[in-house]
Design an enzyme around this catalytic site. Structure first.
Site, mmCIF file in Angstrom:
data_model
loop_
_atom_site.group_PDB
_atom_site.id
_atom_site.type_symbol
_atom_site.label_atom_id
_atom_site.label_comp_id
_atom_site.label_asym_id
_atom_site.label_seq_id
_atom_site.Cartn_x
_atom_site.Cartn_y
_atom_site.Cartn_z
ATOM 1 N N SER A 120 0.853 -1.178 0.000
ATOM 2 C CA SER A 120 0.000 0.000 0.000
ATOM 3 C C SER A 120 0.889 1.227 0.000
ATOM 4 O O SER A 120 2.063 1.168 0.373
ATOM 5 C CB SER A 120 -0.918 0.004 1.220
ATOM 6 O OG SER A 120 -0.137 0.076 2.388
ATOM 7 N N GLY A 121 0.307 2.335 -0.466
ATOM 8 C CA GLY A 121 1.038 3.591 -0.501
ATOM 9 C C GLY A 121 0.121 4.708 -0.051
ATOM 10 O O GLY A 121 -0.929 4.453 0.533
ATOM 11 N N TYR A 122 0.506 5.947 -0.338
ATOM 12 C CA TYR A 122 -0.307 7.098 0.030
ATOM 13 C C TYR A 122 -1.714 7.005 -0.554
ATOM 14 O O TYR A 122 -2.675 7.434 0.050
ATOM 15 C CB TYR A 122 0.346 8.387 -0.508
ATOM 16 C CG TYR A 122 1.481 8.902 0.327
ATOM 17 C CD1 TYR A 122 2.182 8.068 1.192
ATOM 18 C CD2 TYR A 122 1.858 10.243 0.266
ATOM 19 C CE1 TYR A 122 3.227 8.547 1.962
ATOM 20 C CE2 TYR A 122 2.910 10.736 1.038
ATOM 21 C CZ TYR A 122 3.585 9.877 1.875
ATOM 22 O OH TYR A 122 4.616 10.354 2.639
ATOM 23 N N LYS A 124 -2.979 4.127 -2.856
ATOM 24 C CA LYS A 124 -3.583 2.872 -3.294
ATOM 25 C C LYS A 124 -3.262 1.703 -2.367
ATOM 26 O O LYS A 124 -2.238 1.685 -1.700
ATOM 27 C CB LYS A 124 -3.091 2.552 -4.714
ATOM 28 C CG LYS A 124 -3.640 3.504 -5.763
ATOM 29 C CD LYS A 124 -2.824 3.490 -7.030
ATOM 30 C CE LYS A 124 -1.731 4.536 -7.014
ATOM 31 N NZ LYS A 124 -0.787 4.407 -8.109
ATOM 32 N N ASP A 249 7.623 10.643 -8.709
ATOM 33 C CA ASP A 249 7.809 9.956 -7.432
ATOM 34 C C ASP A 249 8.622 8.691 -7.696
ATOM 35 O O ASP A 249 8.099 7.596 -7.765
ATOM 36 C CB ASP A 249 6.449 9.632 -6.812
ATOM 37 C CG ASP A 249 6.580 9.072 -5.410
ATOM 38 O OD1 ASP A 249 7.701 9.115 -4.855
ATOM 39 O OD2 ASP A 249 5.577 8.587 -4.874
HETATM 40 N N1 ADP Z 1 1.217 -5.548 -9.508
HETATM 41 C C1 ADP Z 1 1.694 -5.560 -8.249
HETATM 42 N N2 ADP Z 1 2.125 -6.712 -7.696
HETATM 43 C C2 ADP Z 1 2.614 -6.714 -6.430
HETATM 44 N N3 ADP Z 1 2.707 -5.636 -5.638
HETATM 45 C C3 ADP Z 1 2.297 -4.463 -6.133
HETATM 46 C C4 ADP Z 1 1.774 -4.356 -7.456
HETATM 47 N N4 ADP Z 1 1.461 -3.066 -7.675
HETATM 48 C C5 ADP Z 1 1.775 -2.401 -6.538
HETATM 49 N N5 ADP Z 1 2.271 -3.237 -5.607
HETATM 50 C C6 ADP Z 1 2.702 -2.865 -4.243
HETATM 51 O O1 ADP Z 1 1.737 -1.974 -3.700
HETATM 52 C C7 ADP Z 1 2.351 -0.755 -3.285
HETATM 53 C C8 ADP Z 1 1.388 0.398 -3.528
HETATM 54 O O2 ADP Z 1 1.116 0.539 -4.914
HETATM 55 P P1 ADP Z 1 1.319 1.953 -5.632
HETATM 56 O O3 ADP Z 1 0.748 1.879 -6.989
HETATM 57 O O4 ADP Z 1 2.753 2.346 -5.524
HETATM 58 O O5 ADP Z 1 0.399 2.897 -4.728
HETATM 59 P P2 ADP Z 1 0.625 4.413 -4.268
HETATM 60 O O6 ADP Z 1 0.280 5.272 -5.449
HETATM 61 O O7 ADP Z 1 -0.325 4.576 -3.140
HETATM 62 O O8 ADP Z 1 2.070 4.551 -3.874
HETATM 63 C C9 ADP Z 1 3.651 -0.663 -4.081
HETATM 64 O O9 ADP Z 1 4.626 0.044 -3.361
HETATM 65 C C10 ADP Z 1 4.034 -2.117 -4.291
HETATM 66 O O10 ADP Z 1 4.813 -2.579 -3.213
HETATM 67 MG MG MG Z 2 3.630 4.070 -4.874
#
Ligand code: ADP
Ligand code: MG
Ligand code: NAG
Ligand code: NAG
Ligand code: NAG
Ligand code: NAG
Ligand code: NAG
Length: 472
Positions: A120-122, A124, A249
């Site tokens: 997860s992130g900020y 998603k 980012d």
């Molecule tokens: N296709 C994927 N498979 C496995 N892990 C994923 C995938 N996409 C994202 N993640 C994990 O989820 C986290 C959050 O996704 P991300 O798109 O970076 O969200 P945010 O925009 O909130 O930063 C990522 O840092 C990664 O570790």
């Molecule tokens: Mg991210």
């Protein structure tokens, strides 16, 4: 029959155009309505609630405005209002708003089973699910506990509106995933827009979050692969269908690994915007420990700013950690050159990719081993279609196996060279297994108790000095 299909296609195209036109007029009218002081509307006398609603609407409008340029065809770049509806990318708009052209849609998510949270992130939340057919995929959705949602609800006190606002980041990502398809961008499988607008779920191939600590302990060949993948991606982004794209980012957590390959997964902060300027002074690129000043072109844009931002970020987040450490001796001069050229922004993306591909070529063809003695193998007897059992193993670093010493080699000759340099080594096996570069995996050991038949495997045993000397 086909004329019916044609008619309904035309109808659908027309409908999409109408939807788009409405959206555009909505944008224009809201700009007119609220003027330039939207972020702080005041003096309406209707209180905070009204202000908050207006401000949220303004933000929603801005997010939509960010997405619209992404769904134009390249030839539309010059004109925001093309003369013919047909030159809008109607199919893409339809796919983005409804997911109709995607291989997977809402239907694919029926009877799925959630397996685990991947990250997860900020903005998603990403979960691993198993679809009804048994396929594992990653689902991206709004992170209800994320900072984006939290800040929005605090500011506007409207969870529904906020969910929609944050969902636009997912819609933007969908638009970018459509336009920026590349082996090192996560594969998009489809998306689902829920009944209650603002519930966007994106279906992606499943990867594993990049483990930098683990990568630091991996063989150079694997660390080089991550850097090469990154450079191939950045080269594509520097001349993408959207223009030169910067990753605003840029951090290891925006990438995942899919069977050994690096893939970008977080695209919502990708930007193809150019920075306008009057003089070079307007084109500064600032990083925590380093500032650069780029040149302002005659067109009035900072020359190569997006590309250079990506190169320096690749240097500071990836190359410094992954590239120099344990590089093959025959390649260190090229690795040093890359480190300096990217760390000082002396090379552009084309040149950087060229150097990386050159290193790969040298490594794969074994040309970097040219100064190895040619007769090394004369000291070994070879047993084809054999392997060993009852091994006495020893450890080496960085081994592909935790139990013994397994290293990537270009040839039996390089393996012999390595065996000679390990005091414990008396024999090695080439199993026929290969690494991503086509190199062979060689297992080194101090002794074994017997030979066992095994197709495609070869055992090399060091001829003992004791056996050689009596012949003299
Ligand atoms: N296709 C994927 N498979 C496995 N892990 C994923 C995938 N996409 C994202 N993640 C994990 O989820 C986290 C959050 O996704 P991300 O798109 O970076 O969200 P945010 O925009 O909130 O930063 C990522 O840092 C990664 O570790
Ligand atoms: Mg991210
Ligand atoms: C915006 O508001 C500021 C004060 O908050 C005012 O000085 C400025 O003239 C306003 N601009 C417009 C375009 O209304
Ligand atoms: C970079 O520029 C900023 C703003 O001009 C300045 O505050 C900072 O000290 C500079 N950093 C370095 C490392 O030069
Ligand atoms: C690049 O090389 C120059 C000259 O050898 C050196 O001063 C500089 O620190 C190097 N920069 C990086 C980022 O390695
Ligand atoms: C990189 O190469 C492409 C074509 O191969 C060219 O169009 C582009 O201008 C080059 N970029 C730079 C910065 O030289
Ligand atoms: C090893 O096995 C392969 C495939 O069966 C065969 O072609 C080859 O001749 C064998 N090599 C030796 C030295 O027996």
């Amino acid at each position: 029959m086909s004329s019916t299909v044609g008619k309904s296609l035309r109808a659908a195209a027309l409908l999409s155009f109408v939807v788009l036109s409405i959206l555009v007029s909505l944008l224009i009218s809201s700009v007119h309505h609220f003027g330039a002081n939207m972020s702080k509307p005041s003096s309406c006398g209707e209180g905070d609630e009204y202000d908050e609603e207006l401000a949220l609407n303004y933000q929603l409008m801005q997010r939509r405005q960010e997405i619209i340029p992404l769904i134009f065809r390249p030839e539309d770049k010059k004109s925001i209002f093309p003369a013919h509806g047909s030159s809008w990318d109607l199919n893409m708009w339809r796919e983005i708003t409804r997911g109709s052209g995607d291989p997977m849609g809402c239907g694919a998510l029926q009877d799925m089973q959630a397996v685990e949270v991947l990250g997860s992130g900020y903005t998603k939340l990403v979960v691993k699910v198993t679809l009804a057919g048994g396929e594992d995929v990653a689902l991206k959705m709004v992170n209800e506990q994320g900072i984006d949602m939290g800040k929005c609800v605090e500011d506007f006190k409207d969870p529904h509106g906020c969910r929609q606002l944050v969902s636009y980041k997912l819609s933007k990502e969908v638009a970018l995933l459509h336009r920026l398809q590349h082996p090192n961008v996560i594969k998009f499988k489809g998306h689902c827009v829920g009944e209650a607008a603002g519930r966007v779920t994106v279906i992606l191939e499943q990867g594993n979050p990049l483990q930098m600590i683990q990568l630091l302990q991996s063989p150079w060949e694997d660390r080089f692969r991550v850097c090469l993948d990154l450079v191939r991606l950045l080269h594509f982004l520097s001349q993408s269908p959207l223009g030169s794209v910067a990753l605003l980012d840029f951090q290891p957590r925006q990438f995942v690994m899919v069977s050994g390959e690096l893939k970008l997964t977080d695209l919502d902060d990708a930007s193809a915007a150019e920075t306008t300027c009057w003089s070079d002074g307007d084109c500064s690129l600032q990083f925590p420990h380093r500032n650069f000043t780029l040149s302002c072109s005659s067109r009035g844009v900072c020359e190569g700013l997006n590309e250079k931002m990506n190169i320096y970020n690749a240097y500071r987040y990836f190359f410094t950690y992954l590239l120099p450490h344990q590089a093959p001796p025959g390649l260190t001069h090229l690795v040093d050159h890359i480190m300096n050229a990217t760390g000082e922004l002396k090379a552009n993306m084309n040149e950087t990719l060229e150097t990386f591909e050159h290193i790969l070529h040298l490594y794969q063809s074994g040309l970097h081993l040219d100064n190895m003695p040619p007769s090394l193998l004369a000291d070994y007897s070879v047993m084809s279609n054999m392997t060993t059992s009852g091994n006495a193993e020893y450890r080496c670093w960085p081994s592909y196996s935790q139990h013994g010493c397994v290293l990537s080699v270009h040839s039996a000759r390089e393996a012999a060279y390595i065996c000679n340099s390990h005091s414990q080594c008396s024999s090695f096996t080439l199993s026929g297994q290969k690494t991503w570069t086509g190199h062979l995996l060689a297992s080194f050991r101090s002794s074994f108790s017997q030979l066992v038949p095994e197709q495609t495997s070869e055992v090399y045993v060091k001829k003992s000095r004791a056996l050689e000397t009596p012949a003299l």
